[in-house]
Design an enzyme around this catalytic site. Sequence first.
Site, PDB file in Angstrom:
ATOM      1  N   LYS A  36      -4.436   3.770 -11.791  1.00 50.44           N
ATOM      2  CA  LYS A  36      -4.058   4.078 -11.067  1.00 50.44           C
ATOM      3  C   LYS A  36      -2.495   3.939 -11.230  1.00 50.44           C
ATOM      4  CE  LYS A  36      -1.266   4.946  -7.241  1.00 50.44           C
ATOM      5  NZ  LYS A  36       0.654   5.357  -8.035  1.00 50.44           N
ATOM      6  N   GLY A  45       2.714  -5.269  -7.976  1.00 47.61           N
ATOM      7  CA  GLY A  45       3.459  -4.663  -7.427  1.00 47.61           C
ATOM      8  C   GLY A  45       4.353  -4.977  -6.143  1.00 47.61           C
ATOM      9  N   SER A  46       5.371  -4.635  -5.238  1.00 54.64           N
ATOM     10  CA  SER A  46       5.900  -5.628  -4.553  1.00 54.64           C
ATOM     11  C   SER A  46       4.684  -6.232  -3.531  1.00 54.64           C
ATOM     12  CB  SER A  46       6.772  -4.052  -3.800  1.00 54.64           C
ATOM     13  OG  SER A  46       5.581  -3.831  -2.881  1.00 54.64           O
ATOM     14  N   THR A  47       5.514  -7.152  -3.456  1.00 50.44           N
ATOM     15  CA  THR A  47       5.255  -7.724  -1.907  1.00 50.44           C
ATOM     16  C   THR A  47       4.364  -7.140  -0.735  1.00 50.44           C
ATOM     17  OG1 THR A  47       6.072  -9.659  -3.237  1.00 50.44           O
ATOM     18  CG2 THR A  47       5.434 -10.537  -0.585  1.00 50.44           C
ATOM     19  N   GLU A  48       5.300  -6.472   0.026  1.00 48.51           N
ATOM     20  CA  GLU A  48       5.050  -6.205   1.028  1.00 48.51           C
ATOM     21  C   GLU A  48       3.622  -5.130   0.791  1.00 48.51           C
ATOM     22  OE1 GLU A  48       8.557  -2.929   1.199  1.00 48.51           O
ATOM     23  OE2 GLU A  48       7.264  -2.033   3.867  1.00 48.51           O
ATOM     24  N   GLY A  85       0.754  -5.362  -1.173  1.00 52.82           N
ATOM     25  CA  GLY A  85       0.081  -6.712  -2.051  1.00 52.82           C
ATOM     26  C   GLY A  85      -0.164  -7.009  -0.013  1.00 52.82           C
ATOM     27  N   GLU A  90      -0.878  -9.551  -8.296  1.00 46.19           N
ATOM     28  CA  GLU A  90       0.796  -9.630  -8.573  1.00 46.19           C
ATOM     29  C   GLU A  90       1.634  -9.518  -8.168  1.00 46.19           C
ATOM     30  OE1 GLU A  90       0.568 -12.505 -11.398  1.00 46.19           O
ATOM     31  OE2 GLU A  90      -1.387 -12.451 -11.850  1.00 46.19           O
ATOM     32  N   CYS A 132       9.616  -9.305 -13.332  1.00 42.88           N
ATOM     33  CA  CYS A 132       9.969  -9.647 -12.064  1.00 42.88           C
ATOM     34  C   CYS A 132      10.174 -10.871 -11.710  1.00 42.88           C
ATOM     35  CB  CYS A 132       7.314  -9.476 -11.895  1.00 42.88           C
ATOM     36  SG  CYS A 132       6.680 -10.032 -13.378  1.00 42.88           S
ATOM     37  N   GLU A 180      14.255  -9.858  -3.651  1.00 41.68           N
ATOM     38  CA  GLU A 180      14.316  -9.255  -4.838  1.00 41.68           C
ATOM     39  C   GLU A 180      14.859  -7.901  -4.575  1.00 41.68           C
ATOM     40  OE1 GLU A 180      10.501  -7.812  -5.419  1.00 41.68           O
ATOM     41  OE2 GLU A 180      10.572  -8.814  -7.765  1.00 41.68           O
TER      42      GLU A 180
HETATM   43  P1  NAP Z   1       4.664  -0.735  -5.695  1.00 45.04           P
HETATM   44  O1  NAP Z   1       5.732  -0.508  -5.265  1.00 45.04           O
HETATM   45  O2  NAP Z   1       4.778  -2.088  -4.374  1.00 45.04           O
HETATM   46  O3  NAP Z   1       4.135  -0.027  -6.095  1.00 45.04           O
HETATM   47  C1  NAP Z   1       3.298  -0.333  -7.307  1.00 45.04           C
HETATM   48  C2  NAP Z   1       2.086   0.162  -7.190  1.00 45.04           C
HETATM   49  O4  NAP Z   1       1.263   0.471  -6.632  1.00 45.04           O
HETATM   50  C3  NAP Z   1       2.113   1.984  -7.551  1.00 45.04           C
HETATM   51  O5  NAP Z   1       1.242   2.784  -8.558  1.00 45.04           O
HETATM   52  C4  NAP Z   1       2.769   2.578  -6.493  1.00 45.04           C
HETATM   53  O6  NAP Z   1       1.949   4.307  -6.592  1.00 45.04           O
HETATM   54  C5  NAP Z   1       1.499   1.606  -5.511  1.00 45.04           C
HETATM   55  N1  NAP Z   1       1.489   2.150  -3.986  1.00 45.04           N
HETATM   56  C6  NAP Z   1       3.002   2.107  -3.508  1.00 45.04           C
HETATM   57  N2  NAP Z   1       1.732   1.430  -2.025  1.00 45.04           N
HETATM   58  C7  NAP Z   1       0.846   1.665  -2.411  1.00 45.04           C
HETATM   59  C8  NAP Z   1      -0.656   1.624  -1.201  1.00 45.04           C
HETATM   60  N3  NAP Z   1       0.161   2.026   0.160  1.00 45.04           N
HETATM   61  N4  NAP Z   1      -1.505   1.235  -1.380  1.00 45.04           N
HETATM   62  C9  NAP Z   1      -1.593   1.472  -2.421  1.00 45.04           C
HETATM   63  N5  NAP Z   1      -1.110   1.083  -3.631  1.00 45.04           N
HETATM   64  C10 NAP Z   1       0.487   2.020  -3.457  1.00 45.04           C
HETATM   65  O7  NAP Z   1       5.703  -2.265  -6.800  1.00 45.04           O
HETATM   66  P2  NAP Z   1       6.428  -1.160  -7.863  1.00 45.04           P
HETATM   67  O8  NAP Z   1       8.621  -0.281  -7.159  1.00 45.04           O
HETATM   68  O9  NAP Z   1       6.395   0.371  -8.669  1.00 45.04           O
HETATM   69  O10 NAP Z   1       6.980  -2.028  -8.402  1.00 45.04           O
HETATM   70  C11 NAP Z   1       8.068  -3.168  -8.570  1.00 45.04           C
HETATM   71  C12 NAP Z   1       7.420  -4.034  -7.946  1.00 45.04           C
HETATM   72  O11 NAP Z   1       6.396  -4.959  -8.460  1.00 45.04           O
HETATM   73  C13 NAP Z   1       8.320  -5.729  -8.116  1.00 45.04           C
HETATM   74  O12 NAP Z   1       8.108  -6.256  -6.313  1.00 45.04           O
HETATM   75  C14 NAP Z   1       8.188  -6.519  -9.183  1.00 45.04           C
HETATM   76  O13 NAP Z   1       8.335  -7.909  -8.474  1.00 45.04           O
HETATM   77  C15 NAP Z   1       6.261  -6.261  -9.132  1.00 45.04           C
HETATM   78  N6  NAP Z   1       5.886  -6.948  -9.826  1.00 45.04           N
HETATM   79  C16 NAP Z   1       4.894  -8.037 -10.019  1.00 45.04           C
HETATM   80  C17 NAP Z   1       4.467  -7.882 -11.309  1.00 45.04           C
HETATM   81  C18 NAP Z   1       4.126  -9.636 -11.473  1.00 45.04           C
HETATM   82  O14 NAP Z   1       3.328  -9.765 -12.537  1.00 45.04           O
HETATM   83  N7  NAP Z   1       3.807 -10.507 -10.380  1.00 45.04           N
HETATM   84  C19 NAP Z   1       4.928  -7.930 -12.874  1.00 45.04           C
HETATM   85  C20 NAP Z   1       5.737  -6.514 -12.617  1.00 45.04           C
HETATM   86  C21 NAP Z   1       6.289  -6.149 -10.849  1.00 45.04           C
HETATM   87  P3  NAP Z   1       3.682   5.149  -6.875  1.00 45.04           P
HETATM   88  O15 NAP Z   1       4.454   4.620  -7.221  1.00 45.04           O
HETATM   89  O16 NAP Z   1       2.706   5.639  -7.745  1.00 45.04           O
HETATM   90  O17 NAP Z   1       3.829   5.416  -5.328  1.00 45.04           O
END
Ligand code: NAP
Length: 499
Positions: free
Chosen positions: A192, A245-248, A250, A267, A301, A402
């Site tokens: 996804k 993705g984001s901590t929230e 996650g 992650e 990240c 962040e």
């Molecule tokens: P995000 O909003 O958490 O989204 C990540 C993924 O989760 C996307 O595919 C998103 O889909 C999906 N998603 C959103 N809401 C969801 C829910 N309620 N249930 C399940 N999945 C859901 O994060 P982002 O803004 O795309 O990415 C930035 C974040 O990722 C930052 O916090 C960054 O630090 C973190 N990150 C961490 C790492 C690591 O390895 N630790 C690496 C890269 C990024 P949609 O986008 O299609 O809505």
Amino acid sequence: MSRVLSVPQENVATFLFDTKKMLINGEWVPSLSGNIYESINPANGEILAKIYEGDESDVDRAVRAARAAFKGEWSKTAPAERTKLLNKLADLLEQRAEEFAYLETLDGGNTITLTRHAFVPSAVAHLRYYAGWSTKLTGHTIPLTTGGNFHAYTTREPLGVCGQITPWNYPLLGTVWKLAAPLAAGNTVILKPSQQTSLTTLLLGELIIEAGFPPGVVNIVTGSGRKIGEAITNHPNIDKIGFTGSTEVGKGIMKKSADTLKKITLELGGKSPNIIFADADLDKAIQGAFLGMFTNQGQICVAGTRLYVEKAVYQQVTEKLIAMAQKMKVGNPLDPTTQMGPLISKEHLQTVKNYIEVAKKEGATVLTGGNILQEGELAAGNYLEPTILTDLEENCTVVKEEIFGPVLCIMPFENIEEVIERANATEYGLAAGVWTQNLAIAHKVSNALEAGTVWVNTYLKSDNALPFGGYKQSGIGTEMGYQGIEAYTKTKSVLISLN
Ligand code: NAP
Ligand code: MG
């Protein structure tokens, strides 16, 4: 003005022409609802492609296909055959590297220099690394503590169906990091990608079919996190979620997957400290601090967003960083001389800009940058000046949260104990950097830092063999290396009575 397209660019144009379908059970299918969304080019705001938007009914189809493949043909596939398939996929990706680099730059705004020289080759190398692991998963024979006439041993088995959810900041590489290890271990996968950057994952789907993976082993479901991500999290027939993705989000996944007791690897976000001591090789440290912050528009990240500089060299380091930020070439990400492209969306640009405004209200000084770029062609894209802030307390919003954009917080420090305490005063624990030529300081500080990765006299360097994961609220579990594939297996203990 007409422009001659290269062959890879023409292939991408052809790929983008049709509404993109989802990959389920080895076939390209529209969403059951027939709904469609648009993918936007963040460099100019133009519609790049139309993509079918799935919902829980599409996730359910994908789960049924993945389950059937897991129980069927895939479970009988020899480890060496999985090696061959993953290597074939790597070869195909390598052959079409330029297409992927170009498409990734169009869809995510990552500079062509990064997609061409880092993201795509890293994805190829990652597939090859885990291709090698397929044939190396072994158990142990166990001498029982109570002795007796028994033969006891363990085996490692795949988990089953894995729902893999990835962010938009390095879409192809993020997908491949969630694909190679589970497949090498014998699982089936539902990918996804983020709705904002699904295109290179969909193009990879074509290569997955071409490489010869059996139908249902890899499925791609496109649509929003709220619909597809939630449906994956809630589905009773998915065994594991791999999420970046984001901590929230996650935390939400962790809570909801409790109902079906799914295994999880998370992650998550970071707010990484990068510490420069006065004795460091300053040219290298400044370069490392700069790239560690502004690479990929700060949308990394592990970005070194909190830069602590020892007081004696604070002025000197700050001045050089300001000069570098002001020289940085911001603009069209397809131009190989561009150093910083657009942020992912207008909404995200506004979020990052708001952080800068909040910082000013809280007393911060903007040393350079801080503005949205509006001149000429840049106005249509999501461009922000590389920004450096100072006069910050540890409790300022921009020091705690962040930002995920090109905003560096630079702060002086007096001594080693103080900087360790300040560096660790965060709920995150993804990565950290230390710059010093003193071996004792290097060891002392890297031991004391609460982070899953600590870089000394380097920053951002990662490796397929090196475990990667977050401490504290930066995640659960580990990717890369042996741990990265172990996380997609379970242990079976077999105890045979020899009486
Ligand atoms: P995000 O909003 O958490 O989204 C990540 C993924 O989760 C996307 O595919 C998103 O889909 C999906 N998603 C959103 N809401 C969801 C829910 N309620 N249930 C399940 N999945 C859901 O994060 P982002 O803004 O795309 O990415 C930035 C974040 O990722 C930052 O916090 C960054 O630090 C973190 N990150 C961490 C790492 C690591 O390895 N630790 C690496 C890269 C990024 P949609 O986008 O299609 O809505
Ligand atoms: Mg896009």
